[in-house]
Design a protein around this motif. Structure first.
Motif, PDB file in Angstrom:
ATOM      1  N   SER A  64       2.510  -6.791   4.957  1.00 55.31           N
ATOM      2  CA  SER A  64       2.856  -6.875   6.379  1.00 55.31           C
ATOM      3  C   SER A  64       3.530  -8.204   6.703  1.00 55.31           C
ATOM      4  N   GLU A  87       3.074  -0.750  13.575  1.00 54.86           N
ATOM      5  CA  GLU A  87       2.955   0.525  12.879  1.00 54.86           C
ATOM      6  C   GLU A  87       2.930   0.325  11.361  1.00 54.86           C
ATOM      7  N   TYR A  88       3.715  -0.603  10.860  1.00 55.23           N
ATOM      8  CA  TYR A  88       3.715  -0.880   9.425  1.00 55.23           C
ATOM      9  C   TYR A  88       2.355  -1.442   8.990  1.00 55.23           C
ATOM     10  N   GLY A  91      -0.326   1.030   8.939  1.00 51.73           N
ATOM     11  CA  GLY A  91      -0.137   1.874   7.754  1.00 51.73           C
ATOM     12  C   GLY A  91      -0.694   1.229   6.501  1.00 51.73           C
ATOM     13  N   GLY A  95      -3.776   2.965   4.826  1.00 50.43           N
ATOM     14  CA  GLY A  95      -3.272   3.631   3.637  1.00 50.43           C
ATOM     15  C   GLY A  95      -3.888   3.144   2.342  1.00 50.43           C
ATOM     16  N   PRO A 167      -3.006   8.888   9.484  1.00 47.07           N
ATOM     17  CA  PRO A 167      -2.378   7.565   9.581  1.00 47.07           C
ATOM     18  C   PRO A 167      -1.203   7.512  10.554  1.00 47.07           C
ATOM     19  N   GLU A 168      -0.379   8.543  10.550  1.00 48.11           N
ATOM     20  CA  GLU A 168       0.784   8.552  11.438  1.00 48.11           C
ATOM     21  C   GLU A 168       0.353   8.533  12.901  1.00 48.11           C
ATOM     22  N   GLN A 171      -0.865   5.012  13.671  1.00 50.82           N
ATOM     23  CA  GLN A 171       0.268   4.100  13.767  1.00 50.82           C
ATOM     24  C   GLN A 171       0.957   4.238  15.123  1.00 50.82           C
ATOM     25  N   GLU A 172       1.215   5.462  15.517  1.00 50.71           N
ATOM     26  CA  GLU A 172       1.904   5.715  16.784  1.00 50.71           C
ATOM     27  C   GLU A 172       1.053   5.273  17.973  1.00 50.71           C
TER      28      GLU A 172
END
Length: 187
Positions: A64, A87-88, A91, A95, A167-168, A171-172
């Motif tokens: 990150s 968001e990264y 993740g 993740g 995860p998506e 993140q959002e």
């Protein structure tokens, strides 16, 4: 981990044991046994347990931090760059195979073997602050720290919520919440 090197297997086993049993309850002997190697072989790759944990912790921050540096080279609006970083970073934290971030609060982390991790984590925090400040809130330092804490809240969510969202989705949702923290304005 069929294609993993011995070093990668050690890191993976240690991450699992640290996250599930705790750092203090995990010995290098137990890590070696879990991997299926002798303890002396583990010491060939890592001089001690602290170095294993330091490498694991750094791996939760370094991607990150690198991404934040890449974002700073782009000409993005600050709010867009902030959301991308959030968001990264989320993740990266959700993740990872094991929730090693749960060990951020260990008292041992304040000691010398973890100085590089603390320094890199502080650099990441400062990257959040800089993006928030560029987006315009008057309380940029506090808001930057709030965004950083919001991102790291996924560590506790991984521990506490049995049905963690995809995860998506995380993140959002966290990216959108970070933008809301900027408040009204040019952001």
């Amino acid at each position: 981990m069929p294609d993993a090197t011995a070093r990668e297997e050690i890191l993976d086993a240690a991450a699992e044991l640290f996250a599930q049993r705790g750092y203090a309850a995990t010995s290098t002997r137990l890590i070696a046994e879990t991997v299926g190697i002798r303890q002396a072989s583990l010491y060939y790759h890592f001089p001690n347990k602290e170095q294993i944990l330091a490498e694991l912790l750094e791996a939760t921050v370094r991607p990150s931090l690198t991404y934040a540096e890449e974002l700073s080279a782009k000409d993005l609006p600050p709010a867009t760059a902030l959301r991308d970083l959030v968001e990264y970073d989320v993740g990266v934290l959700v993740g990872a195979r094991w929730n090693i971030g749960i060990l951020y609060a260990l008292p041992e982390i304040a000691t010398e073997p973890f100085a590089r991790f603390r320094r890199e984590r502080d650099q990441l925090r400062l990257a959040y602050r800089a993006l928030v400040e560029a987006a315009g809130p008057e309380t940029a330092g506090i808001t930057g720290d709030l965004v950083f804490g919001l991102v790291e809240s996924v560590i506790g969510m991984r521990r506490d919520l049995p049905g963690l969202p995809a995860p998506e989705q995380l993140q959002e949702a966290i990216g959108a919440a970070a933008i809301r923290l900027l408040g009204p304005g040019p952001g």
